[in-house]
Structure formats: C-alpha cells, structure tokens
Scaffold this active site. Structure first.
Site, PDB file in Angstrom:
ATOM      1  N   ARG A 256      17.152  -0.010   3.362  1.00  0.00           N
ATOM      2  CA  ARG A 256      16.372   0.558   4.457  1.00  0.00           C
ATOM      3  C   ARG A 256      15.403  -0.472   5.028  1.00  0.00           C
ATOM      4  NH1 ARG A 256      10.498   1.729   5.244  1.00  0.00           N
ATOM      5  NH2 ARG A 256      10.401   3.495   6.703  1.00  0.00           N
TER       6      ARG A 256
ATOM      7  N   THR B 192       1.430   0.263   4.589  1.00  0.00           N
ATOM      8  CA  THR B 192       1.443  -0.616   5.753  1.00  0.00           C
ATOM      9  C   THR B 192       0.045  -1.136   6.074  1.00  0.00           C
ATOM     10  OG1 THR B 192       3.293   0.627   6.660  1.00  0.00           O
ATOM     11  CG2 THR B 192       2.090  -0.793   8.185  1.00  0.00           C
TER      12      THR B 192
END
Length: 256
Positions: free
Chosen positions: A149, A121
């Site tokens: 997901r 991230t």
C-alpha cells in the site's frame, strides 16, 4: 515545481532525505520499493536498518492474535483468519473454504477511520527570507495496511504542495480517501484565485466530506505572506507555527 518522493521504502529511516536526493540528483519524481531503498543507501543514507520497534512488534503480535482484525480488506472471503484472501465471487465457486460468519462480519464492519493512534504523518512547510517555499511530508503509513500500500504521503498535491507565487499546504489523515481529491493542490490553487488560507483549507476539506462524510483528515494552508490556517473533519486538529519574530513555537487548534 521541483519534486522528489519515495514510497514503500524499507530499511532506510530517513524518508525525507531520500526524497530530497531523488529531487536533487535524478530526473525522476518518485522511486518505490526495494530500488528506492537501494538508491537511498547508494547516495549515502544509513542502511539497511531494522526499523521495527518493540512497540510495533508487540502491536503486530496482538493484531495477529486477534485474527488480523481490523484490516483494510473488503468484499473478500479469507481462507483462514489472516488470509490469503480471495474475491467473494471466486470463493463462492469453491464453497467450503470460507471462514466463520463471525469473522466475515468483523471484516465487513471494519471502520475505515484513521485515528490518532494508527497513523503518524508529519507535514511541514517552510518559507525562507527570499520567499522560496518548500514543503515535505513523512509517514510510516496506516497501521495494519495491506503490504504494498502507498498512501498520500509521496503523492505531490495530496499530502503537500507548494508554489513560491502562492503558498503551501500540508495534509494528514485518511490518505487513501484524501489522495483521491489532491486536497493540497486544491488549497494552493484556491489561494491562487484569491481565497484566504482559511477559506481555501475549509473548501478542500468540504469537497472530501461531501463524498465521504465519515472520513478523518485535516489540512493546513499558508500563503506566501505567512498568513496561515487549518481545517479538519472528524477530529480536532493541531498544527504549530514558528516565525523569526516569535520567541517559541505556537500551537494552533482547529475544530471540525
């Protein structure tokens, strides 16, 4: 309060650009899946593109050889080492389809931690000279995730949040846990009520840790005046800052 996001978008590399196009050219907030890819390509982004790398293919191959362990399944029984998977109560009705007890033990004992090497991230906040604030988050998701997901990356208030009147926040870590708390929304609202960035960030992390003491994650907070801080749990977190007065980027280290 302008927001754009994409999720489960394949074949298009530029996730942040696609999210910005959603914000600029639609009345929607979030587009997902194949239609998000089609939208991005129709708006001029390169694609469809094979985004696999030799490193990711090699990692996936080793994971398959290791009977698809670790993974994010729980309370299930696999027909074989890599599925298909069924809920335990269904599997128990048709005994004889279960795999070995050792495999079940491996599944049950899987750590839920998100570490430095299985997620990627990146979250960034920017304040322009007129005081407008923008924030964005991009991620490839958790390694070995279940197909379909969606983590906290595209969820407004979870991985990032901003308000010109207050400031901004970005987050990284175990998104499946963190998104349940909207930590960045919490940080910005705490700063709105008068908390300094450091206390606001620490408070948001503590709220998660009280419920999930083994989670791994971090947030950074910055108010509209440029005062910034970070807080983390389960790892040592670093974030970088650059302002017009600085000659170069400065890296700040935050300890749990």
């Amino acid at each position: 309060m302008e927001v754009g996001a994409v999720a489960a978008m394949r074949y298009v590399k530029d996730g942040i650009k696609a999210a910005r196009l959603v914000m600029q050219h639609t009345g929607h907030t979030l587009l997902v899946g194949e239609q998000a890819s089609a939208f991005a390509i129709s708006m001029g982004l390169p694609g469809p593109t094979n985004l696999s790398s030799s490193e990711s293919v090699q990692k996936w191959s080793k994971w398959k050889e290791n009977r698809c362990q670790p993974n994010f399944w729980k309370n299930i029984v696999p027909v074989d080492s890599c599925g298909p998977y069924h809920p335990k109560d269904i599997a128990e009705l048709g005994k004889g389809t279960c795999s070995s007890a050792n495999l079940m033990a491996a599944i049950e004992s899987r750590s839920s931690h998100i570490g430095l090497h299985n997620h990627d991230t990146i979250s960034m906040a920017v304040i322009d000279k007129e005081g407008h604030i923008a924030v964005g988050t991009s991620t490839n998701g958790a390694t070995y995730k279940i197909p379909g997901r969606v983590g906290d990356g595209p969820i407004a208030g979870s991985s990032s949040y901003a308000d010109d009147e207050v400031g901004a926040c970005g987050a990284t870590g175990d998104g499946d846990i963190m998104m349940r708390f909207l930590p960045c929304y919490q940080v910005v609202e705490s700063m709105r009520l008068g908390m300094e960035p450091k206390l606001a960030a620490q408070d948001a992390i503590k709220r998660i840790a009280r419920k999930f003491p083994d989670f791994v994650g971090a947030v950074f907070a910055i108010n509209k005046n440029g005062l910034h801080a970070g807080a983390c749990h389960g790892w040592t977190f670093q974030y970088s800052v650059r302002s017009p007065e600085m000659e170069d980027v400065e890296v700040f280290t935050v300890f749990p």
